[in-house]
Design a protein around this motif. Sequence first.
Motif, mmCIF file in Angstrom:
data_model
loop_
_atom_site.group_PDB
_atom_site.id
_atom_site.type_symbol
_atom_site.label_atom_id
_atom_site.label_comp_id
_atom_site.label_asym_id
_atom_site.label_seq_id
_atom_site.Cartn_x
_atom_site.Cartn_y
_atom_site.Cartn_z
ATOM 1 N N ARG A 27 17.364 -0.372 2.467
ATOM 2 C CA ARG A 27 16.824 -0.973 1.232
ATOM 3 C C ARG A 27 15.628 -0.181 0.733
ATOM 4 N NH1 ARG A 27 18.902 -6.373 0.357
ATOM 5 N NH2 ARG A 27 20.885 -6.321 1.469
ATOM 6 N N LEU A 28 14.774 0.251 1.662
ATOM 7 C CA LEU A 28 13.604 1.021 1.246
ATOM 8 C C LEU A 28 14.021 2.369 0.668
ATOM 9 C CD1 LEU A 28 11.092 0.311 4.167
ATOM 10 C CD2 LEU A 28 11.138 -0.720 1.885
ATOM 11 N N ALA A 29 14.947 3.056 1.322
ATOM 12 C CA ALA A 29 15.398 4.363 0.838
ATOM 13 C C ALA A 29 16.040 4.237 -0.541
ATOM 14 C CB ALA A 29 16.382 4.977 1.840
ATOM 15 N N GLU A 30 16.811 3.175 -0.717
ATOM 16 C CA GLU A 30 17.451 2.940 -2.012
ATOM 17 C C GLU A 30 16.412 2.703 -3.105
ATOM 18 O OE1 GLU A 30 20.075 -0.669 -3.838
ATOM 19 O OE2 GLU A 30 20.648 0.052 -1.846
ATOM 20 N N ALA A 31 15.368 1.968 -2.762
ATOM 21 C CA ALA A 31 14.345 1.627 -3.759
ATOM 22 C C ALA A 31 13.398 2.782 -4.055
ATOM 23 C CB ALA A 31 13.546 0.411 -3.287
ATOM 24 N N THR A 32 13.130 3.622 -3.052
ATOM 25 C CA THR A 32 12.138 4.682 -3.242
ATOM 26 C C THR A 32 12.747 6.032 -3.570
ATOM 27 O OG1 THR A 32 12.134 5.308 -0.889
ATOM 28 C CG2 THR A 32 10.568 3.578 -1.571
ATOM 29 N N GLY A 33 14.032 6.221 -3.253
ATOM 30 C CA GLY A 33 14.653 7.523 -3.438
ATOM 31 C C GLY A 33 14.332 8.497 -2.316
ATOM 32 N N HIS A 66 0.811 -1.213 0.000
ATOM 33 C CA HIS A 66 0.000 0.000 0.000
ATOM 34 C C HIS A 66 0.855 1.280 0.000
ATOM 35 C CE1 HIS A 66 -3.548 2.445 0.653
ATOM 36 N NE2 HIS A 66 -2.895 3.082 1.618
ATOM 37 N N HIS A 67 1.897 1.282 0.821
ATOM 38 C CA HIS A 67 2.691 2.504 1.003
ATOM 39 C C HIS A 67 3.983 2.554 0.181
ATOM 40 C CE1 HIS A 67 0.130 4.012 4.236
ATOM 41 N NE2 HIS A 67 0.097 2.783 4.697
ATOM 42 N N ARG A 68 4.478 1.404 -0.235
ATOM 43 C CA ARG A 68 5.720 1.351 -1.012
ATOM 44 C C ARG A 68 5.524 0.449 -2.235
ATOM 45 N NH1 ARG A 68 5.964 4.856 2.096
ATOM 46 N NH2 ARG A 68 7.637 5.390 3.546
ATOM 47 N N PRO A 69 4.522 0.772 -3.079
ATOM 48 C CA PRO A 69 4.180 -0.120 -4.194
ATOM 49 C C PRO A 69 5.296 -0.296 -5.220
ATOM 50 C CG PRO A 69 3.045 1.985 -4.413
ATOM 51 C CD PRO A 69 3.684 1.977 -3.058
ATOM 52 N N GLY A 70 6.238 0.617 -5.268
ATOM 53 C CA GLY A 70 7.329 0.495 -6.237
ATOM 54 C C GLY A 70 8.481 -0.373 -5.775
ATOM 55 N N TRP A 94 15.614 9.043 6.829
ATOM 56 C CA TRP A 94 14.807 9.453 7.991
ATOM 57 C C TRP A 94 13.324 9.336 7.699
ATOM 58 C CZ3 TRP A 94 11.202 13.257 7.902
ATOM 59 C CH2 TRP A 94 11.280 14.221 6.883
ATOM 60 N N GLU A 95 12.930 9.576 6.442
ATOM 61 C CA GLU A 95 11.516 9.420 6.079
ATOM 62 C C GLU A 95 11.099 7.960 6.170
ATOM 63 O OE1 GLU A 95 9.895 12.010 2.727
ATOM 64 O OE2 GLU A 95 12.053 11.951 2.284
ATOM 65 N N GLU A 96 11.964 7.087 5.666
ATOM 66 C CA GLU A 96 11.666 5.655 5.735
ATOM 67 C C GLU A 96 11.662 5.180 7.185
ATOM 68 O OE1 GLU A 96 10.394 4.107 3.446
ATOM 69 O OE2 GLU A 96 11.050 5.090 1.609
ATOM 70 N N PHE A 97 12.593 5.702 7.993
ATOM 71 C CA PHE A 97 12.613 5.343 9.406
ATOM 72 C C PHE A 97 11.300 5.738 10.080
ATOM 73 C CE2 PHE A 97 12.966 6.845 13.742
ATOM 74 C CZ PHE A 97 13.334 5.680 14.396
ATOM 75 N N SER A 98 10.857 6.959 9.839
ATOM 76 C CA SER A 98 9.642 7.455 10.477
ATOM 77 C C SER A 98 8.433 6.594 10.124
ATOM 78 C CB SER A 98 9.409 8.907 10.056
ATOM 79 O OG SER A 98 8.247 9.418 10.664
ATOM 80 N N ALA A 99 8.299 6.261 8.848
ATOM 81 C CA ALA A 99 7.160 5.456 8.401
ATOM 82 C C ALA A 99 7.231 4.037 8.974
ATOM 83 C CB ALA A 99 7.115 5.411 6.879
ATOM 84 N N LEU A 100 8.399 3.433 8.910
ATOM 85 C CA LEU A 100 8.551 2.058 9.403
ATOM 86 C C LEU A 100 8.383 2.010 10.914
ATOM 87 C CD1 LEU A 100 9.184 -0.874 8.497
ATOM 88 C CD2 LEU A 100 11.570 -0.393 9.071
ATOM 89 N N ASP A 101 8.936 2.987 11.598
ATOM 90 C CA ASP A 101 8.834 3.029 13.055
ATOM 91 C C ASP A 101 7.372 3.079 13.500
ATOM 92 O OD1 ASP A 101 10.117 3.366 15.731
ATOM 93 O OD2 ASP A 101 9.111 5.305 15.642
ATOM 94 N N GLU A 102 6.577 3.867 12.820
ATOM 95 C CA GLU A 102 5.150 3.959 13.152
ATOM 96 C C GLU A 102 4.470 2.605 12.948
ATOM 97 O OE1 GLU A 102 1.124 6.413 11.826
ATOM 98 O OE2 GLU A 102 3.068 7.005 11.003
#
Length: 198
Positions: A157-163, A59-63, A167-175
């Motif tokens: 891995r998420l930051a690499e895949a999404t660009g 849902h949040h990281r479809p790419g 810190w944005e990926e950390f915030s989303a995953l942490d939640e």
Amino acid sequence: MTTNASLSRAMSAPSSPPLLPLPDRVAALLSDLESPPRLAAHLRAVHDVAHRLIAWMEHHRPGVTFDREAVLFGAATHDIGKAVHVAELSEPGSAHEEAGEALLIGRGIPPELARFAATHASWTDLRVGLDDLLVSLADKIWKNKRVPDLEDLVIGRLAEATGRAAWEEFSALDELLGVIGDAADERLAFQASFPIHA
């Protein structure tokens, strides 16, 4: 209650908290192995958490590319070697990792799926991919255990895949992990309600 009934209940009966049943293929394998019911309960809890991680990813990281079915199978079988090394259900140990991979391969499971039994505790290995990391993460967060090194690898891995920034990926995953972790006590109680030995 007989062990067979207990095993069946651990794999698929209505539960609190509500947990998805183990896939039929895995349930048949655990039945054939006369698995300890507690192992089946653990695999069910981790499999359910993996479903939640995957739903969030889709849902949040479809790419982001990953193998949904492999992650779910890996989560549902990652500790299957504990059917052989039963003591590791209640004591630390890693003999179940290699044994689990060999057991699955010996039962006709392709190596690319059997590998999760060996990789779920080896996330620092450079050959480990996002699929392996997601199984490892499910195996920790089901009981609300936060492992910063593991989470950092997933975030990378998420930051690499999404660009996106790390810190944005950390915030989303942490939640997300916080929400999943909220039901950890109920999952732990579910697992503990099943016997270790047949």
